[in-house]
Scaffold this active site. Structure first.
Site, PDB file in Angstrom:
ATOM      1  N   HIS A 286       1.182   5.176   0.859  1.00 54.37           N
ATOM      2  CA  HIS A 286       0.588   6.090   1.715  1.00 54.37           C
ATOM      3  C   HIS A 286       0.754   7.403   0.958  1.00 54.37           C
ATOM      4  CE1 HIS A 286       0.516   4.111   5.685  1.00 54.37           C
ATOM      5  NE2 HIS A 286       1.457   3.339   5.075  1.00 54.37           N
TER       6      HIS A 286
ATOM      7  N   HIS B  62       0.704  -1.453   0.284  1.00 55.74           N
ATOM      8  CA  HIS B  62      -0.046   0.029   0.031  1.00 55.74           C
ATOM      9  C   HIS B  62       0.598   1.077   0.032  1.00 55.74           C
ATOM     10  CE1 HIS B  62       0.779  -1.536   4.059  1.00 55.74           C
ATOM     11  NE2 HIS B  62       0.696  -0.321   4.511  1.00 55.74           N
TER      12      HIS B  62
HETATM   13  P1  5GP Z   1       1.924   0.261   7.282  1.00 54.92           P
HETATM   14  O1  5GP Z   1       2.588   0.614   8.562  1.00 54.92           O
HETATM   15  O2  5GP Z   1       1.681  -1.059   6.946  1.00 54.92           O
HETATM   16  O3  5GP Z   1       2.439   0.929   6.068  1.00 54.92           O
HETATM   17  O4  5GP Z   1       0.487   0.932   7.406  1.00 54.92           O
HETATM   18  C1  5GP Z   1      -0.705   0.475   7.439  1.00 54.92           C
HETATM   19  C2  5GP Z   1      -2.056   1.519   7.717  1.00 54.92           C
HETATM   20  O5  5GP Z   1      -3.156   0.769   7.339  1.00 54.92           O
HETATM   21  C3  5GP Z   1      -1.782   2.271   8.758  1.00 54.92           C
HETATM   22  O6  5GP Z   1      -1.718   3.622   8.558  1.00 54.92           O
HETATM   23  C4  5GP Z   1      -3.193   1.909   9.452  1.00 54.92           C
HETATM   24  O7  5GP Z   1      -3.886   2.906  10.089  1.00 54.92           O
HETATM   25  C5  5GP Z   1      -4.108   1.584   8.124  1.00 54.92           C
HETATM   26  N1  5GP Z   1      -5.131   0.586   8.448  1.00 54.92           N
HETATM   27  C6  5GP Z   1      -4.821  -0.805   9.164  1.00 54.92           C
HETATM   28  N2  5GP Z   1      -6.317  -1.304   9.154  1.00 54.92           N
HETATM   29  C7  5GP Z   1      -7.163  -0.276   8.403  1.00 54.92           C
HETATM   30  C8  5GP Z   1      -8.493  -0.613   8.074  1.00 54.92           C
HETATM   31  O8  5GP Z   1      -9.129  -1.683   8.684  1.00 54.92           O
HETATM   32  N3  5GP Z   1      -9.012   0.477   7.288  1.00 54.92           N
HETATM   33  C9  5GP Z   1      -8.233   1.557   7.069  1.00 54.92           C
HETATM   34  N4  5GP Z   1      -9.043   2.359   6.242  1.00 54.92           N
HETATM   35  N5  5GP Z   1      -7.002   1.597   7.104  1.00 54.92           N
HETATM   36  C10 5GP Z   1      -6.427   0.625   7.922  1.00 54.92           C
END
Ligand code: 5GP
Ligand code: ZN
Length: 140
Positions: free
Chosen positions: A105, A103
């Protein structure tokens, strides 16, 4: 096959099993608001094909994803009119990745929002000189 991993929360968002606020969608990607935003309009863009990191995607899929990221930024620009953006992804645990579905950001930025630049993510250059690291690239 798209959104194929039944235990993956981002695949579940893709199928609608877990709700999310959609920002942008096309044939290969979906963008939605992050549930714990670090900036107003913090958005994540996911490929519809499950892959843990960018290394798991084909070249074609990566190209399409980057186009989707740009289109999502344009949509955010149109709706929220931020002053700037930071865009990037956390790759593997060492890079801060928590959700194992690639993903990207998108952080909309606003003048005087007290945020930092990409450079503030890490300020530990290690002990090896730039010249030594350059040599390692030349050797391999
Ligand atoms: P990572 O640290 O893996 O790059 O970021 C994962 C992101 O996904 C985090 O910013 C977190 O807030 C977001 N996230 C995790 N679970 C969910 C969810 O169920 N729905 C949404 N909309 N965002 C999520
Ligand atoms: Zn997934």
């Amino acid at each position: 096959m798209i959104f194929s991993v039944v235990t993956c929360i981002f695949c579940k968002i893709g199928t609608g099993e877990i709700p999310a606020h959609k920002v942008y969608e096309d044939d290969s990607a979906l963008a939605f608001l992050d549930i714990k935003p670090h900036a107003g309009g913090h958005t994540v863009v996911i490929p519809k094909k499950h892959g843990e990191t960018v290394f798991d995607l084909s070249q074609d899929d990566v190209q399409k994803l980057m186009l989707s990221v740009t289109k999502t930024m344009q949509r955010i620009q149109y709706v929220l009119n931020p002053d700037g953006f930071n865009v990037g992804w956390n790759h593997n645990t060492a890079g801060g990745q928590v959700v194992p579905h690639l993903h990207i950001h998108i952080f909309p930025r606003y003048l005087n929002d007290n945020g930092g630049s990409m450079h503030s993510i890490i300020t530990n250059p290690g002990n090896e000189s730039v010249e030594n690291i350059a040599k390692r690239f030349q050797k391999k």
